[in-house]
Design a protein around this motif. Sequence first.
Motif, PDB file in Angstrom:
ATOM      1  N   LYS A 140      13.739  -2.349  26.530  1.00 55.43           N
ATOM      2  CA  LYS A 140      13.667  -1.745  27.865  1.00 55.43           C
ATOM      3  C   LYS A 140      13.667  -0.225  27.779  1.00 55.43           C
ATOM      4  O   LYS A 140      12.925   0.444  28.485  1.00 55.43           O
ATOM      5  CB  LYS A 140      14.830  -2.222  28.736  1.00 55.43           C
ATOM      6  CG  LYS A 140      14.635  -3.599  29.296  1.00 55.43           C
ATOM      7  CD  LYS A 140      15.764  -3.939  30.247  1.00 55.43           C
ATOM      8  CE  LYS A 140      15.531  -5.262  30.919  1.00 55.43           C
ATOM      9  NZ  LYS A 140      16.593  -5.588  31.877  1.00 55.43           N
ATOM     10  N   LYS A 141      14.524   0.335  26.915  1.00 59.59           N
ATOM     11  CA  LYS A 141      14.574   1.788  26.744  1.00 59.59           C
ATOM     12  C   LYS A 141      13.252   2.309  26.201  1.00 59.59           C
ATOM     13  O   LYS A 141      12.755   3.336  26.636  1.00 59.59           O
ATOM     14  CB  LYS A 141      15.710   2.187  25.803  1.00 59.59           C
ATOM     15  CG  LYS A 141      17.077   2.090  26.422  1.00 59.59           C
ATOM     16  CD  LYS A 141      18.133   2.532  25.440  1.00 59.59           C
ATOM     17  CE  LYS A 141      19.522   2.366  26.013  1.00 59.59           C
ATOM     18  NZ  LYS A 141      20.568   2.735  25.064  1.00 59.59           N
ATOM     19  N   LEU A 142      12.671   1.592  25.261  1.00 59.89           N
ATOM     20  CA  LEU A 142      11.408   1.993  24.652  1.00 59.89           C
ATOM     21  C   LEU A 142      10.298   2.052  25.696  1.00 59.89           C
ATOM     22  O   LEU A 142       9.560   3.027  25.778  1.00 59.89           O
ATOM     23  CB  LEU A 142      11.031   1.027  23.529  1.00 59.89           C
ATOM     24  CG  LEU A 142       9.721   1.287  22.810  1.00 59.89           C
ATOM     25  CD1 LEU A 142       9.814   2.579  22.014  1.00 59.89           C
ATOM     26  CD2 LEU A 142       9.387   0.129  21.906  1.00 59.89           C
ATOM     27  N   PHE A 143      10.184   1.009  26.500  1.00 58.52           N
ATOM     28  CA  PHE A 143       9.132   0.975  27.516  1.00 58.52           C
ATOM     29  C   PHE A 143       9.411   1.905  28.673  1.00 58.52           C
ATOM     30  O   PHE A 143       8.499   2.376  29.334  1.00 58.52           O
ATOM     31  CB  PHE A 143       8.919  -0.457  28.013  1.00 58.52           C
ATOM     32  CG  PHE A 143       8.205  -1.320  27.017  1.00 58.52           C
ATOM     33  CD1 PHE A 143       6.879  -1.107  26.716  1.00 58.52           C
ATOM     34  CD2 PHE A 143       8.886  -2.321  26.337  1.00 58.52           C
ATOM     35  CE1 PHE A 143       6.218  -1.881  25.786  1.00 58.52           C
ATOM     36  CE2 PHE A 143       8.242  -3.111  25.407  1.00 58.52           C
ATOM     37  CZ  PHE A 143       6.902  -2.882  25.121  1.00 58.52           C
ATOM     38  N   LYS A 144      10.669   2.196  28.944  1.00 61.14           N
ATOM     39  CA  LYS A 144      11.035   3.110  30.025  1.00 61.14           C
ATOM     40  C   LYS A 144      10.598   4.538  29.673  1.00 61.14           C
ATOM     41  O   LYS A 144      10.148   5.283  30.519  1.00 61.14           O
ATOM     42  CB  LYS A 144      12.547   3.070  30.259  1.00 61.14           C
ATOM     43  CG  LYS A 144      12.976   3.718  31.532  1.00 61.14           C
ATOM     44  CD  LYS A 144      14.484   3.576  31.701  1.00 61.14           C
ATOM     45  CE  LYS A 144      14.780   3.075  33.088  1.00 61.14           C
ATOM     46  NZ  LYS A 144      16.215   2.980  33.323  1.00 61.14           N
ATOM     47  N   ARG A 145      10.706   4.914  28.415  1.00 64.50           N
ATOM     48  CA  ARG A 145      10.316   6.253  27.963  1.00 64.50           C
ATOM     49  C   ARG A 145       8.820   6.480  28.090  1.00 64.50           C
ATOM     50  O   ARG A 145       8.376   7.563  28.348  1.00 64.50           O
ATOM     51  CB  ARG A 145      10.726   6.466  26.503  1.00 64.50           C
ATOM     52  CG  ARG A 145      12.196   6.599  26.307  1.00 64.50           C
ATOM     53  CD  ARG A 145      12.478   6.877  24.860  1.00 64.50           C
ATOM     54  NE  ARG A 145      13.889   6.609  24.577  1.00 64.50           N
ATOM     55  CZ  ARG A 145      14.370   6.334  23.386  1.00 64.50           C
ATOM     56  NH1 ARG A 145      13.561   6.270  22.349  1.00 64.50           N
ATOM     57  NH2 ARG A 145      15.637   6.111  23.220  1.00 64.50           N
ATOM     58  N   GLU A 146       8.029   5.424  27.875  1.00 61.59           N
ATOM     59  CA  GLU A 146       6.579   5.561  27.895  1.00 61.59           C
ATOM     60  C   GLU A 146       6.025   5.773  29.283  1.00 61.59           C
ATOM     61  O   GLU A 146       4.940   6.277  29.450  1.00 61.59           O
ATOM     62  CB  GLU A 146       5.936   4.325  27.263  1.00 61.59           C
ATOM     63  CG  GLU A 146       6.194   4.242  25.765  1.00 61.59           C
ATOM     64  CD  GLU A 146       5.535   3.023  25.141  1.00 61.59           C
ATOM     65  OE1 GLU A 146       4.791   2.314  25.847  1.00 61.59           O
ATOM     66  OE2 GLU A 146       5.768   2.793  23.955  1.00 61.59           O
ATOM     67  N   LYS A 147       6.747   5.372  30.308  1.00 64.76           N
ATOM     68  CA  LYS A 147       6.236   5.484  31.688  1.00 64.76           C
ATOM     69  C   LYS A 147       6.296   6.879  32.205  1.00 64.76           C
ATOM     70  O   LYS A 147       6.804   7.781  31.916  1.00 64.76           O
ATOM     71  CB  LYS A 147       7.007   4.564  32.612  1.00 64.76           C
ATOM     72  CG  LYS A 147       6.675   3.134  32.384  1.00 64.76           C
ATOM     73  CD  LYS A 147       7.392   2.264  33.382  1.00 64.76           C
ATOM     74  CE  LYS A 147       7.032   0.812  33.145  1.00 64.76           C
ATOM     75  NZ  LYS A 147       7.671  -0.055  34.086  1.00 64.76           N
TER      76      LYS A 147
END
Length: 58
Positions: free
Chosen positions: A51-58
């Motif tokens: 979740k943290k990984l995908f949150k950073r990409e947005k």
Amino acid sequence: MRCGFCGHEFAEEEGNVGCKNCPMSGGCKMIKCPRCNYENPPEPALVKGLKKLFKREK
């Protein structure tokens, strides 16, 4: 995390800690939904990391 009963998304810190009188060592690890009070298991570390990984990409 997402509640398994009502679908409400909330941070683990927003949820209420489960009962402290469980016979399990260290007490209950369940987290209650702030909306419906349903007890959910805590999210695994792998899910939190993704979740943290995908949150950073947005």
